[in-house]
Scaffold this motif. Structure first.
Motif, PDB file in Angstrom:
ATOM      1  N   PRO A  28      32.339  49.986  47.052  1.00 24.97           N
ATOM      2  CA  PRO A  28      31.485  49.663  46.072  1.00 24.97           C
ATOM      3  C   PRO A  28      31.377  48.188  45.612  1.00 24.97           C
ATOM      4  N   ALA A  29      30.764  47.936  44.364  1.00 24.11           N
ATOM      5  CA  ALA A  29      30.630  46.260  44.149  1.00 24.11           C
ATOM      6  C   ALA A  29      31.821  45.846  43.704  1.00 24.11           C
ATOM      7  N   SER A  30      32.793  46.683  43.411  1.00 21.91           N
ATOM      8  CA  SER A  30      34.036  46.155  42.732  1.00 21.91           C
ATOM      9  C   SER A  30      35.018  45.824  43.723  1.00 21.91           C
ATOM     10  N   ALA A  31      34.666  45.942  45.074  1.00 22.04           N
ATOM     11  CA  ALA A  31      35.521  45.612  46.170  1.00 22.04           C
ATOM     12  C   ALA A  31      35.826  44.086  46.301  1.00 22.04           C
ATOM     13  N   ASP A  32      36.859  43.793  46.693  1.00 25.35           N
ATOM     14  CA  ASP A  32      37.064  42.335  46.935  1.00 25.35           C
ATOM     15  C   ASP A  32      37.246  41.680  48.216  1.00 25.35           C
ATOM     16  N   ALA A  33      36.674  40.582  48.463  1.00 16.97           N
ATOM     17  CA  ALA A  33      37.044  40.038  50.102  1.00 16.97           C
ATOM     18  C   ALA A  33      38.284  39.436  49.974  1.00 16.97           C
ATOM     19  N   PRO A  34      39.185  39.893  51.231  1.00 19.94           N
ATOM     20  CA  PRO A  34      40.579  39.042  51.378  1.00 19.94           C
ATOM     21  C   PRO A  34      40.336  37.705  50.843  1.00 19.94           C
ATOM     22  N   LYS A  35      41.679  37.363  49.996  1.00 16.40           N
ATOM     23  CA  LYS A  35      41.655  35.937  49.473  1.00 16.40           C
ATOM     24  C   LYS A  35      42.506  35.215  50.453  1.00 16.40           C
ATOM     25  N   TYR A 140      49.239  57.363  52.580  1.00 17.60           N
ATOM     26  CA  TYR A 140      48.552  55.916  53.026  1.00 17.60           C
ATOM     27  C   TYR A 140      47.051  56.075  53.146  1.00 17.60           C
ATOM     28  N   VAL A 141      46.330  55.331  52.448  1.00 20.04           N
ATOM     29  CA  VAL A 141      44.649  55.016  52.486  1.00 20.04           C
ATOM     30  C   VAL A 141      44.322  54.007  53.371  1.00 20.04           C
ATOM     31  N   SER A 142      43.278  54.110  54.041  1.00 24.58           N
ATOM     32  CA  SER A 142      42.683  53.043  54.579  1.00 24.58           C
ATOM     33  C   SER A 142      42.130  51.774  53.609  1.00 24.58           C
ATOM     34  N   PRO A 143      41.660  50.656  54.508  1.00 23.53           N
ATOM     35  CA  PRO A 143      41.346  49.616  53.577  1.00 23.53           C
ATOM     36  C   PRO A 143      39.892  49.768  52.968  1.00 23.53           C
ATOM     37  N   ARG A 144      39.136  50.688  53.479  1.00 23.64           N
ATOM     38  CA  ARG A 144      37.864  51.124  52.612  1.00 23.64           C
ATOM     39  C   ARG A 144      38.295  52.134  51.625  1.00 23.64           C
ATOM     40  N   GLN A 145      39.165  52.865  51.676  1.00 24.44           N
ATOM     41  CA  GLN A 145      39.338  53.944  50.708  1.00 24.44           C
ATOM     42  C   GLN A 145      40.193  53.083  49.325  1.00 24.44           C
ATOM     43  N   LEU A 146      40.846  52.117  49.901  1.00 24.89           N
ATOM     44  CA  LEU A 146      41.565  50.905  48.907  1.00 24.89           C
ATOM     45  C   LEU A 146      40.511  50.604  48.099  1.00 24.89           C
ATOM     46  N   GLN A 147      39.621  49.869  48.647  1.00 23.72           N
ATOM     47  CA  GLN A 147      38.561  48.915  47.829  1.00 23.72           C
ATOM     48  C   GLN A 147      37.665  49.955  47.236  1.00 23.72           C
ATOM     49  N   SER A 148      37.470  51.410  47.410  1.00 24.91           N
ATOM     50  CA  SER A 148      36.690  52.368  46.825  1.00 24.91           C
ATOM     51  C   SER A 148      37.407  52.862  45.708  1.00 24.91           C
ATOM     52  N   LEU A 149      38.506  52.814  45.192  1.00 21.82           N
ATOM     53  CA  LEU A 149      39.073  53.353  44.248  1.00 21.82           C
ATOM     54  C   LEU A 149      38.490  52.951  42.824  1.00 21.82           C
ATOM     55  N   PRO A 150      38.396  53.880  41.886  1.00 19.41           N
ATOM     56  CA  PRO A 150      37.796  53.996  40.742  1.00 19.41           C
ATOM     57  C   PRO A 150      37.879  52.442  40.112  1.00 19.41           C
ATOM     58  N   ALA A 151      37.248  51.869  39.415  1.00 13.82           N
ATOM     59  CA  ALA A 151      37.396  50.637  39.023  1.00 13.82           C
ATOM     60  C   ALA A 151      37.364  50.770  37.216  1.00 13.82           C
ATOM     61  N   ASP A 152      37.118  51.739  36.865  1.00 13.98           N
ATOM     62  CA  ASP A 152      37.537  52.108  35.331  1.00 13.98           C
ATOM     63  C   ASP A 152      38.538  53.010  34.976  1.00 13.98           C
ATOM     64  N   ALA A 153      39.323  52.784  33.878  1.00 17.35           N
ATOM     65  CA  ALA A 153      40.296  53.407  33.596  1.00 17.35           C
ATOM     66  C   ALA A 153      40.192  54.874  33.506  1.00 17.35           C
ATOM     67  N   ALA A 205      52.045  46.381  44.594  1.00 13.89           N
ATOM     68  CA  ALA A 205      52.243  46.876  46.004  1.00 13.89           C
ATOM     69  C   ALA A 205      51.242  46.811  47.038  1.00 13.89           C
ATOM     70  N   VAL A 206      49.968  46.845  46.641  1.00 13.41           N
ATOM     71  CA  VAL A 206      48.863  46.841  47.703  1.00 13.41           C
ATOM     72  C   VAL A 206      47.764  45.920  47.094  1.00 13.41           C
ATOM     73  N   PRO A 207      46.918  45.215  47.847  1.00 17.45           N
ATOM     74  CA  PRO A 207      45.881  44.487  47.697  1.00 17.45           C
ATOM     75  C   PRO A 207      44.702  45.131  47.030  1.00 17.45           C
ATOM     76  N   ALA A 208      44.857  45.888  45.947  1.00 19.40           N
ATOM     77  CA  ALA A 208      43.832  46.470  45.314  1.00 19.40           C
ATOM     78  C   ALA A 208      42.764  45.549  44.633  1.00 19.40           C
ATOM     79  N   PRO A 209      41.561  45.755  44.597  1.00 18.25           N
ATOM     80  CA  PRO A 209      40.591  44.765  43.947  1.00 18.25           C
ATOM     81  C   PRO A 209      41.064  44.494  42.646  1.00 18.25           C
TER      82      PRO A 209
END
Length: 306
Positions: A28-35, A140-153, A205-209
């Motif tokens: 999704p648009a909420s995904a972050d590129a690694p910093k 464990y989730v994949s990088p894509r699944q981590l980036q795709s977690l819901p970005a609203d509470a 613990a994880v690099p979530a967006p």
């Protein structure tokens, strides 16, 4: 402090495990590129050693652990003992009366325990597992699944609650107690706490967006039973907001945990753990951990002495 449920399991005989995952078809648009090259979590834990030494005084132990994650989900664990010191002024006086020893050793349950005032050798070991990011005790989730977690509470709470429910169902099926229904009900009674624990995991613990971490903070602070204790500083003098998880109690043991969260970076700065059994602190389990979680371009390395 990999996951607070592990401590609850040790102190309060809880089961570990979580199942289920949300499939992601697009980032999704909420995904972050690694910093940076790695997401690094450095944790420095301070606690009182569970057994008295020498003439009967107690020692404070410190250790540093690091967890490195590459953007594709590979992981490495580092560790270094930072040495022991007398815990209180009274302990210091007893230590000096003993001749100020710099090392101690004793046997317990067939093992020889060695303590020293000097820091130990640092280690770094690659995790032997498929790539992924750990969100639960066994999940464990994949990088894509981590980036795709819901970005609203609201969406994230629903996702984490589904994870907790799946874990409870799995643990209940595998329970070996004489009364599995009662055990399952106990887990259900603490469902809100487990949701809060999962939110904490996403805060360090994880690099979530960034947007997902912001949502995780809102889930944490609005979860039933979580207390907002106001502005606070951690042991390193860093400012944040202190939140207390719902108390976990059972069979005479009471577990209280508080977190200081940097509400700008949306990362955990410190964890305070207070485990009592029969009203007395459980030494070795009670203590404070300071945490630094951020992207870095540093090379993989064992933890240094801070």
């Amino acid at each position: 402090m990999r996951h607070t449920r592990a401590l609850a399991a040790a102190g309060l005989a809880l089961a570990a495990g979580i199942a289920g995952t949300a499939a992601a078809t697009a980032v999704p648009a909420s995904a972050d590129a690694p910093k940076g090259a790695y997401w690094r979590v450095e944790s420095i834990r301070t606690s009182v050693h569970p057994r008295p030494v020498g003439s009967g005084y107690h020692l404070t132990q410190r250790n540093v652990s690091t967890h490195w994650s590459s953007p594709d989900g590979k992981g490495w664990n580092g560790y270094r003992d930072l040495g022991a010191r007398p815990a209180t002024a009274k302990d210091d006086a007893a230590w000096r009366a003993d001749g100020s020893p710099t090392s101690w050793a004793y046997r317990t349950e067939g093992m020889k325990i060695r303590l020293s005032t000097a820091p130990g050798k640092g280690t770094l070991v690659a995790e032997k597992r498929p790539p992924g990011f750990r969100l639960g005790d066994e999940k464990y989730v994949s990088p894509r699944q981590l980036q795709s977690l819901p970005a609203d509470a609201e969406g994230l709470r629903a996702y984490l609650t589904a994870d907790v429910d799946a874990w409870i169902d799995k643990a209940a099926r595998e329970a070996t107690t004489t009364d599995p229904k009662a055990r399952k009900q106990d887990w259900l009674d603490h469902r809100d706490r487990y949701v809060a624990e999962e939110a904490v995991t996403l805060l360090y613990a994880v690099p979530a967006p960034d947007k997902v971490r912001a949502a995780a903070y809102q889930v944490l602070r609005t979860t039933k039973g979580v207390d907002d204790l106001g502005d606070a500083k951690d042991p390193l003098g860093r400012s944040g907001r202190k939140l207390a998880l719902p108390v976990r109690a059972g069979k005479g043991a009471v577990l209280r945990q508080q977190y200081v969260v940097d509400t700008t970076a949306m990362t955990v700065l410190a964890e305070y753990t207070d485990l009592k059994d029969g009203g007395k602190p459980v030494l070795g389990k009670t203590g404070v951990t300071t945490i630094t979680a951020a992207w870095t371009d540093d090379r993989l390395a064992a933890p240094r002495v801070p």
